[in-house]
Motif scaffolding. Sequence first.
Motif, PDB file in Angstrom:
ATOM      1  N   PHE A   5      -0.996  48.428 -36.939  1.00  0.00           N
ATOM      2  CA  PHE A   5      -0.048  47.729 -37.797  1.00  0.00           C
ATOM      3  C   PHE A   5      -0.762  47.398 -39.101  1.00  0.00           C
ATOM      4  O   PHE A   5      -1.727  46.629 -39.121  1.00  0.00           O
ATOM      5  CB  PHE A   5       0.450  46.447 -37.123  1.00  0.00           C
ATOM      6  N   LEU A   6      -0.284  47.988 -40.198  1.00  0.00           N
ATOM      7  CA  LEU A   6      -0.947  47.828 -41.492  1.00  0.00           C
ATOM      8  C   LEU A   6       0.079  47.589 -42.589  1.00  0.00           C
ATOM      9  O   LEU A   6       1.159  48.185 -42.571  1.00  0.00           O
ATOM     10  CB  LEU A   6      -1.765  49.076 -41.844  1.00  0.00           C
ATOM     11  N   ASN A   7      -0.262  46.732 -43.511  1.00  0.00           N
ATOM     12  CA  ASN A   7       0.492  46.572 -44.747  1.00  0.00           C
ATOM     13  C   ASN A   7      -0.351  45.749 -45.693  1.00  0.00           C
ATOM     14  O   ASN A   7      -0.961  44.766 -45.288  1.00  0.00           O
ATOM     15  CB  ASN A   7       1.842  45.883 -44.517  1.00  0.00           C
ATOM     16  N   LYS A  14       2.481  41.279 -38.813  1.00  0.00           N
ATOM     17  CA  LYS A  14       1.676  42.269 -38.105  1.00  0.00           C
ATOM     18  C   LYS A  14       1.149  41.736 -36.769  1.00  0.00           C
ATOM     19  O   LYS A  14       1.202  42.424 -35.755  1.00  0.00           O
ATOM     20  CB  LYS A  14       0.499  42.726 -38.975  1.00  0.00           C
ATOM     21  N   THR A  15       0.614  40.514 -36.784  1.00  0.00           N
ATOM     22  CA  THR A  15       0.002  39.976 -35.565  1.00  0.00           C
ATOM     23  C   THR A  15       1.031  39.779 -34.472  1.00  0.00           C
ATOM     24  O   THR A  15       0.805  40.143 -33.312  1.00  0.00           O
ATOM     25  CB  THR A  15      -0.711  38.643 -35.869  1.00  0.00           C
ATOM     26  N   ILE A 107       4.169  50.301 -40.495  1.00  0.00           N
ATOM     27  CA  ILE A 107       4.114  49.480 -41.701  1.00  0.00           C
ATOM     28  C   ILE A 107       5.256  48.474 -41.638  1.00  0.00           C
ATOM     29  O   ILE A 107       6.405  48.805 -41.982  1.00  0.00           O
ATOM     30  CB  ILE A 107       4.241  50.351 -42.971  1.00  0.00           C
ATOM     31  N   PRO A 108       4.994  47.261 -41.169  1.00  0.00           N
ATOM     32  CA  PRO A 108       6.077  46.275 -41.094  1.00  0.00           C
ATOM     33  C   PRO A 108       6.516  45.856 -42.496  1.00  0.00           C
ATOM     34  O   PRO A 108       5.696  45.547 -43.353  1.00  0.00           O
ATOM     35  CB  PRO A 108       5.439  45.088 -40.351  1.00  0.00           C
ATOM     36  N   LEU A 141       8.613  49.825 -40.377  1.00  0.00           N
ATOM     37  CA  LEU A 141       9.258  49.074 -39.301  1.00  0.00           C
ATOM     38  C   LEU A 141       9.886  47.829 -39.903  1.00  0.00           C
ATOM     39  O   LEU A 141       9.182  46.949 -40.400  1.00  0.00           O
ATOM     40  CB  LEU A 141       8.240  48.686 -38.222  1.00  0.00           C
ATOM     41  N   LEU A 142      11.215  47.770 -39.884  1.00  0.00           N
ATOM     42  CA  LEU A 142      11.906  46.591 -40.391  1.00  0.00           C
ATOM     43  C   LEU A 142      11.660  45.416 -39.449  1.00  0.00           C
ATOM     44  O   LEU A 142      11.947  45.487 -38.261  1.00  0.00           O
ATOM     45  CB  LEU A 142      13.400  46.876 -40.510  1.00  0.00           C
ATOM     46  N   ASN A 143      11.143  44.336 -40.008  1.00  0.00           N
ATOM     47  CA  ASN A 143      10.786  43.151 -39.226  1.00  0.00           C
ATOM     48  C   ASN A 143      11.352  41.914 -39.908  1.00  0.00           C
ATOM     49  O   ASN A 143      11.628  41.911 -41.103  1.00  0.00           O
ATOM     50  CB  ASN A 143       9.253  43.045 -39.123  1.00  0.00           C
TER      51      ASN A 143
END
Length: 212
Positions: A5-7, A14-15, A107-108, A141-143
């Motif tokens: 998980f990166l951005n 991410k966490t 990529i959130p 990834l839409l979060n």
Amino acid sequence: MIVAFLNQKGGVGKTTLALHLAGELTRLGHRVLLIDADPQGSALDWAEQRNREGLPRLFAMVGLARETLHREVPDLASGVEHVVIDGPPRVTALARSAILTAERVLIPVQPSPFDAWASAELLRLLDEARGWRPGLSARFLLNRCIARTRLLRDARRELAGVVPPAMAASVGQRVVFARCIRSGRLAFESEPGSTAAREIAALAAELLETGP
């Protein structure tokens, strides 16, 4: 499967996503290692809170916020089926090492055009990495979505035409996630029938279906 998980934009969840994905894969019977590669160590803090609460360990975890991540993961990953990496909040040498490690990069982004645009530097690094790792896959990834809002509909439409594409699964803005981070629990433990737990299950299922 090694998922990172990166951005470069902080505060995108991410966490929370990394912990819940690792937990869901464990719930499905897989052996999982979570690597906290964020210098802030939030995932390790969650694990410590879980220990204070007397809860059993769900999956293996190690803190490894080092630029040698890509060289150390192969040894650490022996004996597990999946590795989930909670990446750093900025594009640094550590983020590059995580990209070199991963098979899948998620990529959130929150449902805002700015969030997708803010990922430009990370996307550049991913393009460079594909030069020597052609199998590397990346997805938005839409979060923290708010259901049935125009902003969410617009974000889905915007991401429909971008590269990399977005995951079909998305994760909402749920109070249960905030409670879980504070309590050392996961949504499937504290509220097993909740929408939050179902969204994480859908994310894990999509990743497992699409490999590698």
